[in-house]
Every structure is written in C-alpha cells, then in structure tokens.
Scaffold this motif. Structure first.
Motif, short mmCIF file in Angstrom:
data_model
loop_
_atom_site.label_atom_id
_atom_site.label_comp_id
_atom_site.label_asym_id
_atom_site.label_seq_id
_atom_site.Cartn_x
_atom_site.Cartn_y
_atom_site.Cartn_z
N GLU A 99 0.80 -1.22 0.00
CA GLU A 99 0.00 0.00 0.00
C GLU A 99 0.84 1.27 0.00
O GLU A 99 0.49 2.25 -0.65
CB GLU A 99 -0.92 0.01 1.24
N TRP A 100 1.92 1.26 0.75
CA TRP A 100 2.68 2.50 0.93
C TRP A 100 3.96 2.55 0.10
O TRP A 100 4.50 3.62 -0.11
CB TRP A 100 3.03 2.71 2.41
N SER B 113 -13.09 12.02 -4.97
CA SER B 113 -11.71 11.53 -4.98
C SER B 113 -11.66 10.13 -5.58
O SER B 113 -12.68 9.45 -5.71
CB SER B 113 -11.16 11.47 -3.56
N ASN B 114 -10.45 9.70 -5.89
CA ASN B 114 -10.16 8.32 -6.33
C ASN B 114 -10.74 7.97 -7.70
O ASN B 114 -10.84 6.79 -8.03
CB ASN B 114 -10.65 7.29 -5.30
N SER B 177 -14.22 7.72 -0.39
CA SER B 177 -13.84 7.90 1.01
C SER B 177 -12.85 6.86 1.50
O SER B 177 -12.38 6.96 2.63
CB SER B 177 -15.09 7.84 1.90
N CYS B 178 -12.56 5.85 0.66
CA CYS B 178 -11.77 4.70 1.11
C CYS B 178 -10.27 4.96 0.95
O CYS B 178 -9.79 5.22 -0.15
CB CYS B 178 -12.17 3.45 0.32
N ASP B 179 -9.53 4.89 2.06
CA ASP B 179 -8.08 5.08 2.01
C ASP B 179 -7.39 3.96 1.23
O ASP B 179 -6.38 4.19 0.57
CB ASP B 179 -7.51 5.10 3.44
N ALA B 182 -7.35 4.67 -2.32
CA ALA B 182 -6.35 5.70 -2.61
C ALA B 182 -4.95 5.10 -2.66
O ALA B 182 -4.13 5.49 -3.49
CB ALA B 182 -6.42 6.81 -1.56
N TRP B 183 -4.68 4.14 -1.76
CA TRP B 183 -3.34 3.56 -1.69
C TRP B 183 -3.09 2.56 -2.79
O TRP B 183 -1.99 2.45 -3.31
CB TRP B 183 -3.13 2.88 -0.33
N GLN B 227 -11.45 -0.01 8.37
CA GLN B 227 -11.42 1.36 8.92
C GLN B 227 -12.82 1.98 8.90
O GLN B 227 -13.06 2.97 9.59
CB GLN B 227 -10.46 2.23 8.12
N SER B 229 -14.53 3.83 6.84
CA SER B 229 -14.86 5.14 6.28
C SER B 229 -16.09 5.03 5.36
O SER B 229 -16.93 5.92 5.33
CB SER B 229 -13.69 5.70 5.46
#
Lengths: 132, 260
Positions: A99-100, B113-114, B177-179, B182-183, B227, B229
């Motif tokens: 992920e990072w 976003s995304n 809204s999902c991190d 995004a990652w 998480q 979100s």
C-alpha cells in the motif's frame, strides 16, 4: 501473472480475468494471519502475566534465565511464540509494502518471506541461547 | 392570474421570509473548475432556507456560469449521480443541506476523490463500475422462465444479509472515502464488494465459485482494513465494512473446503 481460464466461467459466458492461484495464496495468508493472531493473543497474555508474577515475587533476571534453562516447557512456549510472530508480522508488513511502497505481487511476497525467515532465525537463536 | 399571484404561489417565494433568519444572506462557494490541473473559482450565491448543496451548484450554473459541468438526475437521493466532495467530505449533494455543512458561510466543492476528473465536478465513473463487473456483481441465473418462482423467505439468514446491503445507489461516496482505494487503485472497493456480498447471499445465483475467487485476495476483500470510512460516509447508511467481513468469511470457508 497467468490468467486462469476456468471452465465454469467459460460455460457461463463470462470473461475470466482473475488469478485463482493468487486468490488462494492471498486468502491463505489472511487466514494464517488470523490464526497466528489468535496464538499471539494467548502468548502475549501468558508472557505478560508471567513477567508481572515473577517481578512481584522479586525474582532477578538471572534467576528467571536459570529457571527457563532448567525447563522444557518455557523454551517450547517461546518457540511457539516466535513461530506465530514470524508468521504474523511479515503478512502485515507485506500489506504495508504493497500500500505505501508500491510493492506488487511476487516482490511483496519475497520481501515478506525474507522478513519472516529473519524473525524466525533471530527468535529461535535467542531461545536456543536460553535453553542450551 | 397575475404575475404577482404566481410568485406568491411559488413555494420558494413563500419561504422567502425565513431567509431573514439565516446567519448570512449569501455564501461564498469555491468550485473546482477544469481537469486535474484545474483551480478553484469563487462564486457568491444567495442563501435560501432548506437550500441543498445541489441547489447551490445549480444556481451557479443557471445564473453565473452556464459552462459549469456537474451531474444530477433525480434530486431525491435515488439515482446516485450527484455525489461530490463538499468541504473535504464525499456526500450526496441533493440531500445535503447547506446549513449542515457550510461552516462560516463557506463551501468548497470538488469532484469525488479516487476517480479521474473529466471536467469541473464530473468524474469518470467507468473505473468504479468496471470494478462491479470485476467483482462479478451480476446475477448468474440457475433457473429458466419455465421453472417455478424461487421462494426466498424474508426471515432467512441469506435474505436478511442481502437486504442489509441491497439499497446501494452506486453514488461512489464510499469509493471516494476509502483510504485503501487511494493507496492501491486496483482494490475493488466497498461498493463493488458490497454488491458481490448481496449476490453471495442470493439463493437464486449460481456464480459464487467464480465470484469468491474474483473478490478474494489483495485487490479484493482481504485488502480491507475495516477502517469503516465507507460505512461512516454511506448516505444510505449501509455497512460495506460488514459486507466485506462477510466476504472474508465466505472466502475462508470456500478455501478450507477446497472450493476456492
């Protein structure tokens, strides 16, 4: 990455665009992480409770090492602890790497295996040092 | 009928007196204009009672700049097309009152976003819906029209699990809204996995072997960190996090049975 052409998907007229072996690997790793977490939860509780108990009784570090040295059960317990940690931690680190740090597929797997083997070697060496 | 009485009969005209009670008579709205390398443009919009964010955007487009691009259809929270980022949070704009979100008489509107931006407040939703297809979000029928109608008891475990997740309108708020999305952009995301979960619980469906393999793995349900979100932001108050947890259980069961 090879794409599996499943008979079931083809029969249903659907494009088969997932990798079944990859899905099995990832699902297995997820289950292993959960199972090792369960073992770790027990081990951490036993470990902490024992430390509190030993300190309350006023044992010195040298006395604790001597008792572990004389025991078969404690090194065996910590060997299980080390194995669980060596399974659990690399799977989580693999997700962070993906992920990072953008590690993909086999590269992330390889990095996780290296970390796991290193944890196992260091942990078992420490137990060997206490027990032998 | 005179123009005067027509105005008096207009519900918006009748609500005018309430405007005097609003904290301010206008609101400054920063709206994203252009594509990814665009910029914010500020518009001043009159405040109205019970004004939604979608009302604000529509007012700008009709009165200040007809070139503003945005999407909407139903205006009543059914179609899922008007979602945007409102003051940093993804929301359905047709059912978001300005009162609830505009701190200090300011609004900042961005596209979701995304997802790639087409122009202004409009995203390209193709990637979002391609993920529904990749998650096997389509019923695979096991019966023909000659078979009797399937009987699905409302109180059955499967029906209740599907019911809890079925009301998704496909607005993309959870995906934005999902991190994890995004990652790792290949992650199928909450909406597609939530849809897959409804079909896993559909007793008429015969596509679960392929579906579970499609949603398993690091680009699927196992990437979710719980998480929540998606669950926090879902305007329909669904819990995609719970659906994804259900998929993890179903995948694990299939794996242990050697059916994955």
């Amino acid at each position: 990455m090879s794409l599996v052409r499943g008979a079931a998907g083809a029969a249903a007229g659907q494009r088969v665009d997932f990798d079944r072996s990859r899905a099995r690997t990832d699902a297995t790793l997820w289950l292993l992480q959960r199972a090792s977490a369960f073992v770790l939860a027990v081990c951490v509780v036993v470990h902490l409770a024992t430390i509190f108990y030993a300190v309350r009784s006023g044992l010195t570090a040298a006395a604790i090492v001597a008792r572990i040295h004389a025991s078969i059960a404690w090194p065996a317990f910590y060997a299980v602890f080390v194995v669980a940690a060596a399974v659990h931690a690399p799977i989580g680190l693999r997700a962070i790497a993906a992920e990072w740090m953008g590690f993909q597929g086999r590269r992330a797997d390889l990095a996780a295996v290296v970390v796991g083997v290193a944890l196992l070697a260091l942990g078992l060496r420490a137990i060997w040092g206490l027990a032998a | 009928m005179t123009a005067g009485t027509a105005q008096a009969g207009d519900p918006h005209r009748e609500r005018r007196p309430e405007t005097a009670q609003l904290a301010s008579s206008s609101i400054d709205v920063d709206v994203w204009r252009g594509v990814a390398d665009g910029r914010f443009v500020r518009y001043r919009v009159p405040r109205e009672a019970s004004q939604t964010v979608l009302d604000v955007v529509t007012w700008i487009q009709r009165n200040l700049d007809p070139t503003l691009a945005y999407r909407y259809a139903c205006r009543v929270g059914m179609c899922g097309s008007c979602a945007m980022t409102v003051n940093g949070v993804a929301r359905w704009t047709c059912r978001t009152h300005v009162d609830r979100v505009a701190a200090g008489a300011r609004l900042e509107l961005r596209p979701l976003s995304n997802l790639p931006v087409i122009r202004d407040l409009v995203c390209d939703m193709r990637g979002f819906f391609d993920k529904w297809a990749a998650a096997r979000g389509r019923l695979v029928p096991t019966a023909t029209r000659n078979d009797p109608m399937a009987r699905v008891l409302p109180a059955s475990r499967e029906r209740r699990a599907a019911d809890a997740a079925i009301e998704c309108i496909g607005c993309g708020v959870c995906h934005a809204s999902c991190d994890i999305v995004a990652w790792r952009p290949d992650y199928l995301g909450p909406a597609a996995l939530n849809r897959a979960w409804t079909l896993v619980n559909d007793v008429r469906d015969g596509g679960n072997r392929a579906r579970l393999a499609a949603v398993a793995g690091d680009a699927g349900c196992h990437a979710c960190h719980s998480q929540a979100s998606c669950t926090e932001r879902c305007p329909k108050h669904l819990a995609p996090t719970a659906s994804i947890a259900g998929l993890k259980r179903a995948v694990s069961r299939a794996l242990l049975k050697g059916e994955l």
